[in-house]
Scaffold this motif. Structure first.
Motif, PDB file in Angstrom:
ATOM      1  N   HIS A 146     122.818  77.221 -27.131  1.00 30.57           N
ATOM      2  CA  HIS A 146     122.609  77.188 -25.652  1.00 30.57           C
ATOM      3  C   HIS A 146     123.493  77.963 -24.948  1.00 30.57           C
ATOM      4  O   HIS A 146     124.647  77.761 -25.173  1.00 30.57           O
ATOM      5  N   PHE A 186     117.988  79.708 -32.932  1.00 36.06           N
ATOM      6  CA  PHE A 186     117.201  79.578 -31.631  1.00 36.06           C
ATOM      7  C   PHE A 186     118.080  79.949 -30.454  1.00 36.06           C
ATOM      8  O   PHE A 186     119.021  78.893 -30.336  1.00 36.06           O
ATOM      9  N   ILE A 187     117.771  80.921 -29.667  1.00 39.52           N
ATOM     10  CA  ILE A 187     118.442  81.313 -28.503  1.00 39.52           C
ATOM     11  C   ILE A 187     117.790  80.823 -27.280  1.00 39.52           C
ATOM     12  O   ILE A 187     116.640  80.985 -27.015  1.00 39.52           O
ATOM     13  N   SER A 188     118.493  79.790 -26.499  1.00 40.25           N
ATOM     14  CA  SER A 188     118.083  79.365 -25.154  1.00 40.25           C
ATOM     15  C   SER A 188     119.187  79.752 -24.351  1.00 40.25           C
ATOM     16  O   SER A 188     120.210  79.549 -24.330  1.00 40.25           O
ATOM     17  N   SER A 189     118.533  80.433 -23.197  1.00 46.04           N
ATOM     18  CA  SER A 189     119.321  81.227 -22.218  1.00 46.04           C
ATOM     19  C   SER A 189     118.246  81.711 -21.073  1.00 46.04           C
ATOM     20  O   SER A 189     117.095  82.193 -21.426  1.00 46.04           O
ATOM     21  N   LEU A 195     117.967  90.511 -28.587  1.00 48.31           N
ATOM     22  CA  LEU A 195     118.698  89.789 -29.883  1.00 48.31           C
ATOM     23  C   LEU A 195     119.308  90.591 -30.706  1.00 48.31           C
ATOM     24  O   LEU A 195     120.040  90.050 -31.641  1.00 48.31           O
ATOM     25  N   CYS A 203     117.631  85.673 -35.348  1.00 48.78           N
ATOM     26  CA  CYS A 203     117.611  84.724 -34.004  1.00 48.78           C
ATOM     27  C   CYS A 203     116.199  84.809 -33.610  1.00 48.78           C
ATOM     28  O   CYS A 203     115.582  85.860 -33.874  1.00 48.78           O
ATOM     29  N   SER A 204     115.767  83.979 -32.806  1.00 51.02           N
ATOM     30  CA  SER A 204     114.366  83.955 -32.025  1.00 51.02           C
ATOM     31  C   SER A 204     114.564  83.136 -30.678  1.00 51.02           C
ATOM     32  O   SER A 204     115.583  82.531 -30.501  1.00 51.02           O
ATOM     33  N   ARG A 205     113.957  83.726 -29.861  1.00 44.58           N
ATOM     34  CA  ARG A 205     113.620  83.020 -28.581  1.00 44.58           C
ATOM     35  C   ARG A 205     112.480  83.183 -28.029  1.00 44.58           C
ATOM     36  O   ARG A 205     111.735  83.943 -28.380  1.00 44.58           O
ATOM     37  N   ASP A 216     112.356  75.407 -23.610  1.00 40.08           N
ATOM     38  CA  ASP A 216     113.801  75.626 -24.415  1.00 40.08           C
ATOM     39  C   ASP A 216     114.474  74.392 -24.660  1.00 40.08           C
ATOM     40  O   ASP A 216     115.080  74.192 -25.818  1.00 40.08           O
TER      41      ASP A 216
END
Length: 278
Positions: A146, A186-189, A195, A203-205, A216
């Motif tokens: 996060h 997993f990228i939450s932003s 990335l 990484c994935s988002r 997210d």
């Protein structure tokens, strides 16, 4: 019957505002009323249509007509920031849900029901599950990150504001902690960045998705681990998904496996660590 009269606001603050009362209603077979709901309420159909939770001011025909939502937000802001209304709410026996966060009596015993009531609509869950399933095919451990910046530059004088390079160092630390496993992130932003700024990390988002914040949030709740700065957001994902969480407390923090623990209530981790009321 409990009547919740808090102002609508950031979604996870509202979820924490509701959850103790919902748990009590489940355990004691009571009903409750939520006067002022968050604008994301339709993303939670089980909550909106729960037979013992009532939303007397929910009128979709009005909200979607013309300037309905803006009018609603303006009226609720005035109603919840007014001394006369506060006295009226008190006389009617209303409760500020934010003040119920220390009521932990029924959270664990009603957790299965809470998971159902606070489950987002299926479209959101299907996307979240597909994302995490894809990462699990590539790795043994999926870690949700996060990344909260923006307002954190000034919140508490920027104490929990980290540069993207700091998040990258934390991710590399996690890979070192779990060096015997393949790790994906997993990228939450809500911030736009490539990335590729996290070299050496898989990484994935999501892109710009409808209901992106809720998507997210529940994707984080499906990961094996979560890390991020102090926030009710990652705290909710840990609680509702029963996922070990690590709060990043300083940019030079050194991570270990025991840095992660599951949230049991708003102020406590499973390992007994207490969370200050920031």
């Amino acid at each position: 019957m409990r009547i919740i009269c808090d102002a609508p606001g950031q979604t996870c603050n509202r979820l924490w505002t509701y959850v103790a009362s919902v748990a009590r209603c489940i355990a004691e077979h009571r009903h409750m009323v939520i006067l002022f709901y968050d604008w994301t309420i339709e993303d939670f159909p089980n909550l909106l249509h729960c037979p013992f939770i009532h939303f007397p001011l929910w009128q979709k025909w009005y909200l979607e007509r013309g300037n309905g939502w803006n009018n609603y937000k303006g009226l609720t802001w005035k109603a919840t920031h007014n001394k006369t209304c506060d006295r009226l709410f008190s006389l009617l026996g209303c409760t500020k849900g934010w003040q119920t966060r220390t009521d932990t009596r029924y959270l664990q015993q009603t957790l299965p029901q809470l998971k159902h009531i606070f489950r987002p609509r299926e479209e959101i869950m299907q996307k979240a599950e597909a994302m995490v399933d894809g990462l699990k095919q590539q790795s043994d451990l999926v870690v949700g990150v996060h990344i909260r910046r923006g307002d954190y530059a000034t919140w508490h004088n920027g104490r929990f504001f980290y540069e993207l390079a700091d998040y990258h160092r934390f991710m590399l630390q996690v890979q070192d902690v779990y060096r015997d496993r393949r790790v994906s992130f997993f990228i939450s932003s809500n911030e736009e960045f490539p990335l590729s700024i996290f070299p050496g990390c898989n990484c994935s988002r999501f892109g710009r998705e409808p209901s992106g914040a809720i998507l997210d949030l529940y994707t984080l709740s499906l990961c094996h681990r979560i890390m991020g700065p102090f926030s009710s957001y990652s705290r909710w994902a840990s609680f509702i998904g029963q996922v070990p969480l690590c709060f990043l407390e300083a940019s030079d923090m050194q991570l270990a496996d025991d840095s992660f623990s599951t949230i049991t209530d708003f102020f406590h981790f499973e390992n007994g660590k207490e969370i200050f009321d920031w």
